[in-house]
Design an enzyme around this catalytic site. Sequence first.
Site: not given
Ligand SMILES: Cc1cn([C@H]2C[C@H](O)[C@@H](COP(=O)(O)OP(=O)(O)OP(=O)(O)O)O2)c(=O)[nH]c1=O
Length: 208
Positions: A68
Amino acid sequence: MHLILASASPRRRQLLTDLHLSFTIVPSNFVEAGVDHLPPREQAIALAEGKANEVARRTGEGLILGADTIVVHEGTVLGKPRDADDAFRTLRRLSGQSHQVITGLALIEVHDGQPVATVTGAETTMVTFRQLDEADIAAYVATGDPLDKAGAYGIQGLAALLVERIDGDYFNVVGLPLVALDRLMRRWQISLLQQGAAREQSQRATLT
Ligand SMILES: Cc1cn([C@H]2C[C@H](O)[C@@H](COP(=O)(O)OP(=O)(O)OP(=O)(O)O)O2)c(=O)[nH]c1=O
């Protein structure tokens, strides 16, 4: 032991694929809530563990990985934006400022349908945005890219142009800190480098 990625995030899937690892994707149905009372790092770990646990309950055998990612600015946790207006406000807030990106990790080993070992950890990266003008923020928000991302940006896309400096693991910002994950894997005597290298070689051998 078979690796199961408890995530629907295409970024996490791509990072593991780029390492030539063999894994299965089982997106978690865990509902992210009830962690607001915890400090940010503990929030990220609790959510990662919640995601992995939910998948562990419906798994017979395997090593389940939950993750997360949260963005923290001046002590406030900024998750995914609710809508385009919220994304705009979040990016205006981060303009010209430093913030932390924290990814919590949880690995749960399941054997005969039972959890037999759990390890957790978290990685922090400091990200500094340049001063953003409102026209740039509006143009970026209009792409829709911020909507599914913590902190309303994805460093791997157009938002690379918002970032002046980072201190720490880039892959942690994208959503999966690879060195920290490799370190947690040592609990099972697994080296991701050796696994990826072996699979890359056998993939190359079948092509030639
Ligand atoms: C800050 C930042 C975040 N993110 C993304 C990563 C995560 O996918 C998302 C944060 O949400 P998360 O809740 O961590 O993950 P998710 O909902 O995408 O997937 P799952 O719960 O099924 O594992 O933001 C980027 O892709 N690039 C960035 O620079």
